[in-house]
Enzyme design. Structure first.
Site, mmCIF file in Angstrom:
data_model
loop_
_atom_site.group_PDB
_atom_site.id
_atom_site.type_symbol
_atom_site.label_atom_id
_atom_site.label_comp_id
_atom_site.label_asym_id
_atom_site.label_seq_id
_atom_site.Cartn_x
_atom_site.Cartn_y
_atom_site.Cartn_z
ATOM 1 N N CYS A 150 0.845 -1.383 0.225
ATOM 2 C CA CYS A 150 -0.121 0.465 -0.045
ATOM 3 C C CYS A 150 0.676 1.381 0.716
ATOM 4 O O CYS A 150 0.357 2.183 0.063
ATOM 5 C CB CYS A 150 -1.045 -0.378 1.639
ATOM 6 S SG CYS A 150 -1.958 -1.368 1.554
ATOM 7 N N HIS B 287 -3.728 7.335 3.758
ATOM 8 C CA HIS B 287 -3.163 5.613 2.858
ATOM 9 C C HIS B 287 -5.211 5.523 3.302
ATOM 10 O O HIS B 287 -4.977 5.343 4.625
ATOM 11 C CB HIS B 287 -2.481 4.374 2.981
ATOM 12 C CG HIS B 287 -2.843 3.100 2.638
ATOM 13 N ND1 HIS B 287 -3.458 3.298 1.179
ATOM 14 C CD2 HIS B 287 -3.220 2.322 3.126
ATOM 15 C CE1 HIS B 287 -4.226 2.316 1.330
ATOM 16 N NE2 HIS B 287 -3.747 0.451 2.136
ATOM 17 N N ASN C 96 -10.423 -0.054 0.128
ATOM 18 C CA ASN C 96 -8.590 0.141 -0.053
ATOM 19 C C ASN C 96 -8.350 0.473 -1.655
ATOM 20 O O ASN C 96 -8.562 -1.970 -1.512
ATOM 21 C CB ASN C 96 -7.929 -0.932 1.444
ATOM 22 C CG ASN C 96 -6.644 -0.674 1.684
ATOM 23 O OD1 ASN C 96 -5.888 -0.312 0.554
ATOM 24 N ND2 ASN C 96 -6.270 -1.542 2.461
HETATM 25 O O1 UT7 Z 1 -4.342 -1.383 3.686
HETATM 26 C C1 UT7 Z 1 -2.720 -1.628 4.605
HETATM 27 C C2 UT7 Z 1 -3.403 -1.829 4.801
HETATM 28 N N1 UT7 Z 1 -3.954 -2.696 5.601
HETATM 29 C C3 UT7 Z 1 -4.766 -2.124 7.150
HETATM 30 O O2 UT7 Z 1 -3.789 -1.294 7.092
HETATM 31 C C4 UT7 Z 1 -5.822 -2.634 7.356
HETATM 32 C C5 UT7 Z 1 -5.953 -2.893 9.215
HETATM 33 N N2 UT7 Z 1 -6.687 -3.855 9.473
HETATM 34 C C6 UT7 Z 1 -8.055 -3.319 9.971
HETATM 35 O O3 UT7 Z 1 -8.967 -2.099 8.602
HETATM 36 C C7 UT7 Z 1 -9.342 -3.800 10.759
HETATM 37 O O4 UT7 Z 1 -8.735 -5.339 11.426
HETATM 38 C C8 UT7 Z 1 -9.859 -5.049 9.917
HETATM 39 C C9 UT7 Z 1 -11.265 -4.128 9.041
HETATM 40 C C10 UT7 Z 1 -9.535 -5.811 8.307
HETATM 41 C C11 UT7 Z 1 -10.835 -5.475 11.079
HETATM 42 O O5 UT7 Z 1 -11.459 -4.750 11.767
HETATM 43 P P1 UT7 Z 1 -11.250 -5.381 12.940
HETATM 44 O O6 UT7 Z 1 -12.009 -4.548 14.272
HETATM 45 O O7 UT7 Z 1 -9.680 -5.636 13.743
HETATM 46 O O8 UT7 Z 1 -11.824 -6.630 13.558
HETATM 47 P P2 UT7 Z 1 -10.922 -8.114 13.600
HETATM 48 O O9 UT7 Z 1 -9.905 -9.098 12.480
HETATM 49 O O10 UT7 Z 1 -10.485 -8.346 15.039
HETATM 50 O O11 UT7 Z 1 -12.275 -9.280 13.959
HETATM 51 C C12 UT7 Z 1 -13.265 -9.011 15.370
HETATM 52 C C13 UT7 Z 1 -14.934 -9.702 14.569
HETATM 53 C C14 UT7 Z 1 -13.837 -11.566 14.684
HETATM 54 O O12 UT7 Z 1 -15.495 -12.037 14.723
HETATM 55 P P3 UT7 Z 1 -15.104 -12.593 16.434
HETATM 56 O O13 UT7 Z 1 -13.820 -13.765 16.725
HETATM 57 O O14 UT7 Z 1 -15.205 -12.008 17.583
HETATM 58 O O15 UT7 Z 1 -16.491 -13.447 16.222
HETATM 59 C C15 UT7 Z 1 -14.319 -11.128 12.875
HETATM 60 O O16 UT7 Z 1 -14.754 -12.344 12.750
HETATM 61 O O17 UT7 Z 1 -15.198 -9.086 13.645
HETATM 62 C C16 UT7 Z 1 -15.887 -10.497 12.738
HETATM 63 N N3 UT7 Z 1 -15.650 -10.016 10.848
HETATM 64 C C17 UT7 Z 1 -16.658 -9.809 10.611
HETATM 65 N N4 UT7 Z 1 -18.041 -9.199 11.075
HETATM 66 C C18 UT7 Z 1 -18.964 -8.978 10.202
HETATM 67 C C19 UT7 Z 1 -14.071 -9.506 10.325
HETATM 68 N N5 UT7 Z 1 -14.895 -9.447 9.460
HETATM 69 C C20 UT7 Z 1 -16.301 -8.927 9.495
HETATM 70 C C21 UT7 Z 1 -17.074 -8.897 8.560
HETATM 71 N N6 UT7 Z 1 -18.283 -8.797 8.574
HETATM 72 N N7 UT7 Z 1 -16.925 -8.495 7.191
#
Ligand code: UT7
Length: 332
Positions: free
Chosen positions: A118, A259, A289
């Site tokens: 990115c 970004h 993104n």
């Molecule tokens: O582009 C350059 C590099 N990339 C980034 O900078 C991205 C950085 N990361 C993020 O933006 C975030 O970590 C995400 C948006 C990808 C995910 O958000 P998060 O708040 O970190 O969620 P998480 O991965 O900790 O997941 C929390 C919960 C999980 O469920 P449980 O285990 O708590 O039951 C996931 O399975 O949210 C769940 N989850 C979703 N739920 C509904 C993950 N994706 C989804 C979804 N819809 N699309």
């Protein structure tokens, strides 16, 4: 680096995004997610994707580049270099920049792709500026372009809702005056984190074979929450470094273009850098993104909206797989 009498001026910018739009409602149909989760956790409402159009990275790059050249009032033959930041090249080889060179008719340009996830645009911009300040190039086309949907796993709700396709381009030009254009840049990396964001299959480490060709490893994998933990701190460091290197005050910054990966990352970074809301540019809601394309697309949109004008001091900062991160401070 410094011939202080020479600058790398931002002579022109351009952008292109494909027509097809995927809404959050589309993802509610294909994975277990909701509009509410996507908007509150990421800030994304829609993304532009190549879909069935058959468009590829070089074609989007070409469209954005033609705009940037027109904006700079420059012909492609004047370019002596083309640098494209991308992790989704048309092919493994030749470089995407070769296809762009041919289509533009930039027959005097040396060409290369830069893979810095990115941060591809900022890495490419920094390279272009270095060539210009070293006296090795005068006019360089710098592109950030991705067809991220070509490596997206539409069964993985943690990643598929995030990504869009698009391209942004700019022309850097040597000018014999100090203090204009790209004033300072900072690039950084930490290879301890290569497994947090990667495409495992298809390289020399794990070539594609008839046995693994359908494995999920051919798609982009991301440990989002771990990446998130590092993003704000690393970008803050890079931003503070370029502000100090350029000898400007944070309050001199006219516009902050981070970004566009996650609205929570953007807001928390802006808060740490004490950037007020009116100086923060956000368009993640429309594009998701787009990796290395996100900053140059945002620059063009900011200009169209009258939020980026000649003379403005603009802070660009990004973060991505590697992990890599970087920042640039640009006087437009
Ligand atoms: O582009 C350059 C590099 N990339 C980034 O900078 C991205 C950085 N990361 C993020 O933006 C975030 O970590 C995400 C948006 C990808 C995910 O958000 P998060 O708040 O970190 O969620 P998480 O991965 O900790 O997941 C929390 C919960 C999980 O469920 P449980 O285990 O708590 O039951 C996931 O399975 O949210 C769940 N989850 C979703 N739920 C509904 C993950 N994706 C989804 C979804 N819809 N699309």
């Amino acid at each position: 680096m410094n011939n202080k009498l020479v600058s790398a001026k931002m002579a022109g910018i351009g952008a292109y995004v494909p027509e097809t739009i995927l809404t959050n409602a589309y993802f509610e149909k294909i994975v277990d997610t909701s509009d509410e989760w996507i908007v509150t956790r990421t800030g994304i409402k829609t993304r532009h994707v190549v879909g069935n159009s058959g468009e590829v990275t070089s074609e989007m790059s070409i469209k954005a580049s033609r705009q940037a050249l027109a904006d700079a009032d420059m012909s492609a033959e004047e370019l002596d270099m083309i640098i494209i930041g991308t992790v989704t090249p048309d092919m493994k080889t030749p470089s995407t920049a070769c296809f762009v060179q041919k289509a533009l008719g930039a027959k005097n340009a040396a060409v290369m792709d830069v893979n810095a996830a990115c941060v591809g645009y900022i890495y490419a911009l920094t390279t272009a500026r270095a060539y210009i300040l070293a006296g090795m190039a005068r006019k360089v086309l710098v592109v950030g372009c991705e067809t991220l949907t070509s490596i997206t796993n539409y069964k993985d709700r943690g990643t598929c809702i995030l990504f869009g396709d698009g391209a942004g381009a700019s022309v850097l030009q040597r000018v014999d005056e100090p203090g204009v254009g790209v004033l300072a840049t900072h690039l950084a990396a930490n290879g301890d984190f290569t497994d947090l964001l990667c495409v495992r299959l298809g390289g020399s480490r794990n070539p594609l074979t008839p046995e693994n060709i359908n494995d999920d490893g051919r798609y982009l994998y991301m440990n989002g929450s771990e990446v998130f933990k590092h993003a704000v701190r690393f970008m803050q460091n890079a931003a503070e470094k370029v502000i100090a290197d350029a000898g400007v005050k944070p309050e001199d910054i006219s516009l902050f273009i981070p970004h566009q990966a996650n609205i929570r990352i953007i807001d928390s970074l802006a808060k740490r850098l004490s950037i007020p809301e009116e100086k923060l540019f956000v368009n993640i809601q429309n594009y998701g993104n787009t990796s290395s394309a996100s900053i140059p697309i945002a620059m063009v949109e900011a200009k169209q909206q009258g939020r980026l004008k000649a003379g403005d001091l603009v802070l660009l900062v990004s973060f991505g797989g590697g992990l890599v991160w970087g920042a640039a401070l640009v006087r437009f």
